[in-house]
Design a protein around this motif. Sequence first.
Motif, PDB file in Angstrom:
ATOM      1  N   LEU A  17       0.804  -1.068  -0.008  1.00  0.00           N
ATOM      2  CA  LEU A  17      -0.060   0.125   0.030  1.00  0.00           C
ATOM      3  C   LEU A  17       0.935   1.313   0.113  1.00  0.00           C
ATOM      4  O   LEU A  17       0.534   2.281  -0.765  1.00  0.00           O
ATOM      5  N   ALA A  18       1.909   1.270   0.696  1.00  0.00           N
ATOM      6  CA  ALA A  18       2.700   2.655   0.879  1.00  0.00           C
ATOM      7  C   ALA A  18       3.533   2.886  -0.451  1.00  0.00           C
ATOM      8  O   ALA A  18       3.460   3.805  -0.922  1.00  0.00           O
ATOM      9  N   LEU A  19       4.071   1.717  -0.944  1.00  0.00           N
ATOM     10  CA  LEU A  19       5.027   1.727  -2.024  1.00  0.00           C
ATOM     11  C   LEU A  19       3.932   2.088  -3.145  1.00  0.00           C
ATOM     12  O   LEU A  19       4.199   3.118  -3.999  1.00  0.00           O
ATOM     13  N   GLY A  20       3.119   1.387  -3.341  1.00  0.00           N
ATOM     14  CA  GLY A  20       1.940   1.581  -4.408  1.00  0.00           C
ATOM     15  C   GLY A  20       1.548   2.988  -4.482  1.00  0.00           C
ATOM     16  O   GLY A  20       1.334   3.598  -5.595  1.00  0.00           O
ATOM     17  N   ALA A  21       1.098   3.429  -3.504  1.00  0.00           N
ATOM     18  CA  ALA A  21       0.407   4.952  -3.269  1.00  0.00           C
ATOM     19  C   ALA A  21       1.315   6.075  -3.713  1.00  0.00           C
ATOM     20  O   ALA A  21       1.124   6.790  -4.317  1.00  0.00           O
ATOM     21  N   LEU A  25       1.059   8.252  -7.182  1.00  0.00           N
ATOM     22  CA  LEU A  25       1.075   9.663  -7.229  1.00  0.00           C
ATOM     23  C   LEU A  25       1.986  10.590  -8.315  1.00  0.00           C
ATOM     24  O   LEU A  25       1.658  11.401  -9.015  1.00  0.00           O
ATOM     25  N   HIS A  26       3.236   9.897  -8.433  1.00  0.00           N
ATOM     26  CA  HIS A  26       3.948   9.998  -9.451  1.00  0.00           C
ATOM     27  C   HIS A  26       3.364   9.985 -10.860  1.00  0.00           C
ATOM     28  O   HIS A  26       3.649  10.739 -11.973  1.00  0.00           O
ATOM     29  N   SER A  29       0.560  12.214 -11.672  1.00  0.00           N
ATOM     30  CA  SER A  29       1.133  13.634 -11.915  1.00  0.00           C
ATOM     31  C   SER A  29       1.383  13.764 -13.342  1.00  0.00           C
ATOM     32  O   SER A  29       1.307  14.757 -14.101  1.00  0.00           O
ATOM     33  N   LYS A  30       2.114  12.681 -13.906  1.00  0.00           N
ATOM     34  CA  LYS A  30       2.408  12.640 -15.386  1.00  0.00           C
ATOM     35  C   LYS A  30       1.346  12.450 -16.221  1.00  0.00           C
ATOM     36  O   LYS A  30       1.363  13.128 -17.470  1.00  0.00           O
ATOM     37  N   LEU A  31       0.177  11.778 -15.701  1.00  0.00           N
ATOM     38  CA  LEU A  31      -1.172  11.728 -16.620  1.00  0.00           C
ATOM     39  C   LEU A  31      -1.723  13.312 -16.697  1.00  0.00           C
ATOM     40  O   LEU A  31      -2.197  13.645 -17.520  1.00  0.00           O
ATOM     41  N   ILE A  32      -1.619  14.211 -15.302  1.00  0.00           N
ATOM     42  CA  ILE A  32      -1.962  15.112 -15.695  1.00  0.00           C
ATOM     43  C   ILE A  32      -1.287  16.314 -16.375  1.00  0.00           C
ATOM     44  O   ILE A  32      -1.829  17.375 -16.819  1.00  0.00           O
ATOM     45  N   ASN A  33       0.082  16.139 -16.170  1.00  0.00           N
ATOM     46  CA  ASN A  33       0.961  17.212 -16.826  1.00  0.00           C
ATOM     47  C   ASN A  33       1.646  16.307 -17.802  1.00  0.00           C
ATOM     48  O   ASN A  33       3.102  15.911 -17.830  1.00  0.00           O
ATOM     49  N   PRO A  34       1.021  15.962 -19.198  1.00  0.00           N
ATOM     50  CA  PRO A  34       1.758  15.141 -20.118  1.00  0.00           C
ATOM     51  C   PRO A  34       2.929  15.627 -20.557  1.00  0.00           C
ATOM     52  O   PRO A  34       3.795  14.994 -21.286  1.00  0.00           O
ATOM     53  N   TYR A  55       6.488   6.272 -22.607  1.00  0.00           N
ATOM     54  CA  TYR A  55       5.494   5.814 -22.083  1.00  0.00           C
ATOM     55  C   TYR A  55       5.455   4.503 -21.287  1.00  0.00           C
ATOM     56  O   TYR A  55       4.474   4.259 -20.579  1.00  0.00           O
ATOM     57  N   GLY A  56       6.744   3.975 -21.224  1.00  0.00           N
ATOM     58  CA  GLY A  56       7.034   2.818 -20.309  1.00  0.00           C
ATOM     59  C   GLY A  56       6.777   3.218 -18.872  1.00  0.00           C
ATOM     60  O   GLY A  56       6.555   2.500 -18.093  1.00  0.00           O
ATOM     61  N   VAL A  57       6.978   4.432 -18.607  1.00  0.00           N
ATOM     62  CA  VAL A  57       6.884   5.036 -17.295  1.00  0.00           C
ATOM     63  C   VAL A  57       5.462   4.861 -16.715  1.00  0.00           C
ATOM     64  O   VAL A  57       5.361   4.672 -15.362  1.00  0.00           O
ATOM     65  N   LEU A  58       4.543   4.961 -17.830  1.00  0.00           N
ATOM     66  CA  LEU A  58       3.241   4.573 -17.122  1.00  0.00           C
ATOM     67  C   LEU A  58       3.010   3.289 -16.434  1.00  0.00           C
ATOM     68  O   LEU A  58       2.050   3.106 -15.808  1.00  0.00           O
ATOM     69  N   LEU A  59       3.742   2.486 -17.133  1.00  0.00           N
ATOM     70  CA  LEU A  59       3.543   0.947 -16.751  1.00  0.00           C
ATOM     71  C   LEU A  59       4.266   1.006 -15.276  1.00  0.00           C
ATOM     72  O   LEU A  59       3.532   0.330 -14.289  1.00  0.00           O
ATOM     73  N   GLY A  60       5.235   1.880 -15.104  1.00  0.00           N
ATOM     74  CA  GLY A  60       6.122   1.778 -13.773  1.00  0.00           C
ATOM     75  C   GLY A  60       5.221   2.428 -12.826  1.00  0.00           C
ATOM     76  O   GLY A  60       5.553   2.161 -11.546  1.00  0.00           O
ATOM     77  N   GLU A  61       4.553   3.548 -13.092  1.00  0.00           N
ATOM     78  CA  GLU A  61       4.318   4.560 -12.034  1.00  0.00           C
ATOM     79  C   GLU A  61       2.420   4.585 -12.142  1.00  0.00           C
ATOM     80  O   GLU A  61       2.048   5.463 -11.343  1.00  0.00           O
TER      81      GLU A  61
END
Length: 134
Positions: A17-21, A25-26, A29-34, A55-61
Amino acid sequence: MLNALDNDDLGKLILRLALGAMILLHGVSKLINPGSLSWIGETLASHGLPTVLAYGVLLGEVVAPVMAILGWNTRIAGLLIAGNMVVAIYLAHMGELFSLTNSGGWALELQGMFLFGALAMMFLGSGRTAIKPD
């Protein structure tokens, strides 16, 4: 009293839960600020890598943190987050790798905690409190 503290499944849940949350959030933030994906793409290009890898960052974040929070394929989620952090450290933080802050802490404490927390999650699995325990 010590027996009450012996709860591996609760520890794994807290880690997930901690790591995932925090990672999610990062990603949000990337989805909101493309524009941040453009910066990542430019940074990849400066290292001779294809910009589409940004776009791989979206997999990891985004995807992997949701997987971790739910406890679905948690070990894979840990691997994706750890891979994401290795790439982030390589692309954006190599100059700080051996640096300390003014207060004596490692300059990459946050990135290190994300990376090593993801590795721990990858090796520990989800625990019983998961959609798909592993």
